[in-house]
Design an enzyme around this catalytic site. Structure first.
Site, mmCIF file in Angstrom:
data_model
loop_
_atom_site.group_PDB
_atom_site.id
_atom_site.type_symbol
_atom_site.label_atom_id
_atom_site.label_comp_id
_atom_site.label_asym_id
_atom_site.label_seq_id
_atom_site.Cartn_x
_atom_site.Cartn_y
_atom_site.Cartn_z
ATOM 1 N N GLY A 87 -51.153 45.104 -60.067
ATOM 2 C CA GLY A 87 -52.289 45.563 -58.951
ATOM 3 C C GLY A 87 -52.262 46.681 -58.624
ATOM 4 N NE ARG A 88 -47.281 48.858 -55.780
ATOM 5 C CZ ARG A 88 -46.716 49.300 -55.229
ATOM 6 N NH1 ARG A 88 -46.854 50.664 -54.355
ATOM 7 N NH2 ARG A 88 -45.591 48.930 -54.867
ATOM 8 C CE LYS A 108 -43.899 50.277 -58.266
ATOM 9 N NZ LYS A 108 -42.373 49.850 -58.185
ATOM 10 N N GLY A 121 -54.343 49.434 -54.495
ATOM 11 C CA GLY A 121 -53.912 50.064 -55.926
ATOM 12 C C GLY A 121 -52.925 51.348 -55.943
ATOM 13 N NE ARG A 178 -43.864 42.995 -64.404
ATOM 14 C CZ ARG A 178 -43.454 43.823 -63.482
ATOM 15 N NH1 ARG A 178 -42.731 43.456 -62.399
ATOM 16 N NH2 ARG A 178 -43.683 45.356 -63.349
ATOM 17 C CG ASP A 247 -42.903 38.945 -59.028
ATOM 18 O OD1 ASP A 247 -42.232 37.973 -58.576
ATOM 19 O OD2 ASP A 247 -43.548 39.864 -58.548
ATOM 20 C CG ASP A 257 -40.946 45.876 -59.419
ATOM 21 O OD1 ASP A 257 -41.414 46.616 -60.372
ATOM 22 O OD2 ASP A 257 -41.791 44.852 -59.293
HETATM 23 P P1 AMP Z 1 -44.032 43.944 -55.653
HETATM 24 O O1 AMP Z 1 -43.750 43.579 -54.315
HETATM 25 O O2 AMP Z 1 -43.935 45.338 -55.831
HETATM 26 O O3 AMP Z 1 -43.093 43.572 -56.610
HETATM 27 O O4 AMP Z 1 -45.715 43.451 -55.994
HETATM 28 C C1 AMP Z 1 -45.797 42.189 -56.187
HETATM 29 C C2 AMP Z 1 -47.292 42.001 -56.431
HETATM 30 O O5 AMP Z 1 -48.341 42.847 -55.609
HETATM 31 C C3 AMP Z 1 -47.584 42.779 -57.740
HETATM 32 O O6 AMP Z 1 -48.668 41.876 -58.309
HETATM 33 C C4 AMP Z 1 -48.130 44.085 -57.431
HETATM 34 O O7 AMP Z 1 -48.890 44.624 -58.415
HETATM 35 C C5 AMP Z 1 -48.843 43.703 -56.276
HETATM 36 N N1 AMP Z 1 -49.090 44.911 -55.256
HETATM 37 C C6 AMP Z 1 -48.129 45.578 -54.598
HETATM 38 N N2 AMP Z 1 -48.488 46.656 -53.994
HETATM 39 C C7 AMP Z 1 -49.839 46.751 -54.109
HETATM 40 C C8 AMP Z 1 -51.068 47.739 -54.013
HETATM 41 N N3 AMP Z 1 -50.886 48.751 -53.009
HETATM 42 N N4 AMP Z 1 -52.092 47.422 -54.413
HETATM 43 C C9 AMP Z 1 -52.330 46.148 -55.090
HETATM 44 N N5 AMP Z 1 -51.453 45.636 -55.461
HETATM 45 C C10 AMP Z 1 -50.378 45.457 -55.140
HETATM 46 MG MG MG Z 2 -43.118 43.636 -58.461
#
Ligand code: AMP
Ligand code: MG
Length: 491
Positions: A87-88, A108, A121, A178, A247, A257
């Protein structure tokens, strides 16, 4: 800059979305990993700080980059989410490094993607520096992990609870596939994509599995073993990942992560740092069973590749996944023996290790310093009665008995004295990224734009096993505090 050779593009195009990063206002390089750059075949002298900032903010792509966001799903705290994805983050591409290893290079915080689900993002400076420090510290500890190549300020704020400086991290990984990547296609009953993904992962990470009678079973076996090894190493250094969602579990067996992760100071097996982990699902001691749970989810995705008869497939993979506990125990005990100075294995060793951990728990003693103090005690027996070990554990019931058992066990070993202490110091770090130090370095960067504490900590953590007299303050345990330490997801 890089010799890209991106095999992920050979997968069916539903595995990813191709898109460019979103440009940022005023990129400014704040950290660049020279050693890692050289490993990747980059000569840092060829590039100015401005050029690096431009590239590693996503404002201009290095030649040959084919940026893409990967599709994945995942179980988050036990609940299945069929679509997560980058997502980012954007994969710029793969390179084969100087040692012949294929590595992913990923930005990232590079902007919105089709997987952003309402997120912006972006990434904030604090979590970017945190991941930089923690992942590089893990690497220096010898633990498989993604690495940090660069950190760049974007010159744009990101809105979280308040406005924070935005930043982009460049992450390098053996791959970003993953458990959740497999789950994405299993949830869609897309057996073709699963087969292609399995072939990709086997070719990339576990080539021996290709020659097995059942490659997908061999793949599960290899991932089970890689994760058993990895989680054993986490426990050995007191690392708590904090968000072991499927994930966030790499099939290559790297730590990935670094959101709410943290190292434990005082030994307490139930330690949880993450503010969102209210039930302690990802507590220190829960990490092995959670890894096994995640691996069962991984195995489920491969059932259609294993046997046309679902029951036969389940039976085969259940057996493989149930091997996790034994493999974990094996790797963990081997590591803990080394920490106690034992070069050979005996049946009673598990009890000796547990005995020491029980002492640490009873005394709420610092995990890292206690093991390090054992190294002094083998070299200088008086250390156990008047030195650091005594200060940490001397008043704890059972200390003298345990010491006697340990000494008796060491007497039966071929190695002794100085050599033993040296071997122990090579597996018992003096420096870990302690929470109070990481917070202090981040606060200086955020509040005063002072990156010196971050850089100093990074340098010292690069040699975690070496005594560094100038850095004694970075080895010490935190001052006592009434408020438990809390971490937050780096979103
Ligand atoms: P994480 O908690 O970092 O493992 O992320 C979990 C999900 O949320 C993944 O699909 C990430 O890409 C998405 N995500 C986390 N932070 C953001 C953000 N600021 N903008 C868009 N997607 C995000
Ligand atoms: Mg993650």
């Amino acid at each position: 800059m890089f010799n890209f050779d991106t095999t992920y593009l050979d997968l069916p195009d539903r595995c990813y979305a191709r898109l460019e990063p979103t440009p940022v206002a005023r990129p400014e390089l704040i950290a660049f990993n020279l050693d890692l750059a050289r490993e990747l075949g980059v000569d840092p002298d060829d590039w100015s700080a401005d050029a690096l900032a431009t590239m590693f903010s996503g404002n201009a792509m290095p030649a040959g980059a084919t940026p893409l966001a990967m599709a994945y799903a995942g179980h988050q705290f036990g609940s299945f989410v069929p679509q997560l994805g980058d997502g980012r983050a954007l994969l710029l591409g793969e390179v084969v490094d100087r040692a012949g290893r294929r590595r992913d290079i990923q930005l990232k915080g590079a902007g919105i993607t089709p997987f952003s689900r309402g997120g912006d993002g972006r990434a904030a400076l604090g979590p970017v520096l945190r991941e930089y420090l923690l992942s590089e510290a893990m690497h220096a500890l010898g633990i498989p992990t993604t690495r940090a190549l660069a950190a760049v300020l974007t010159g744009e704020p990101v809105m979280r609870d308040t406005a924070l400086p935005g930043a982009v991290l460049t992450r390098v990984a053996a791959s970003h596939v993953r458990v959740g990547t497999f789950q994405y296609f299993a949830a869609r009953r897309d057996t073709e994509a699963l087969q292609r993904l399995a072939d990709h992962v086997i070719a990339r990470h576990y080539p021996a599995a290709a020659r097995a009678e059942a490659p997908s079973v061999a793949l599960v076996e290899a991932v089970v073993d890689a994760q058993a090894r990895l989680v054993a190493r986490w426990l050995e250094v007191g690392f708590i990942h904090g968000v072991m969602n499927t994930d966030n579990m790499s099939v290559a067996g790297e730590t990935i992560d670094y959101g709410p992760c943290a190292f434990m100071d005082a030994y307490a097996p139930g330690t949880v740092f993450s503010s969102i982990d209210r039930r302690g699902r990802y507590a220190y001691m829960n990490q092995p069973p959670i890894a096994a749970w995640n691996l069962a989810r991984f195995a489920e995705t491969l059932l259609p590749l294993v046997d046309a008869d679902p029951e036969a497939a389940v039976a085969r993979l259940t057996e493989v996944v149930s091997g996790f506990a034994g493999r974990f125990e094996h790797h963990w005990l081997a590591g803990m023996r080394a920490k106690l100075g034992l070069g050979t294995g005996r049946a009673e060793d598990a009890a000796l290790v547990q005995g020491f951990l029980d002492l640490l728990q009873a005394a709420a003693a610092d995990y890292t310093l206690s093991f390090r103090a054992l190294c002094d005690a083998v070299e200088e027996p008086a250390a156990a009665t008047e030195g650091e070990l005594h200060r940490l554990l001397g008043d704890t019931p059972g200390y003298a008995d345990w010491l006697e058992q340990w000494r008796a066990r060491l007497d039966g070993e071929p190695r002794s004295g100085r050599g033993r202490a040296t071997a122990m110091r090579a597996v018992n770090p003096l420096f870990i990224p302690r929470n109070h130090l990481v917070e202090g370095a981040l606060a200086a960067a955020l509040e005063r734009s002072d990156f010196a504490p971050f850089e100093r900590l990074l340098t010292v953590l690069g040699r975690p096993f070496d005594a560094q007299p100038d850095a004694a303050d970075l080895a010490a345990a935190p001052p006592p505090s009434d408020t438990p330490y809390r971490t937050f997801c780096g979103t």
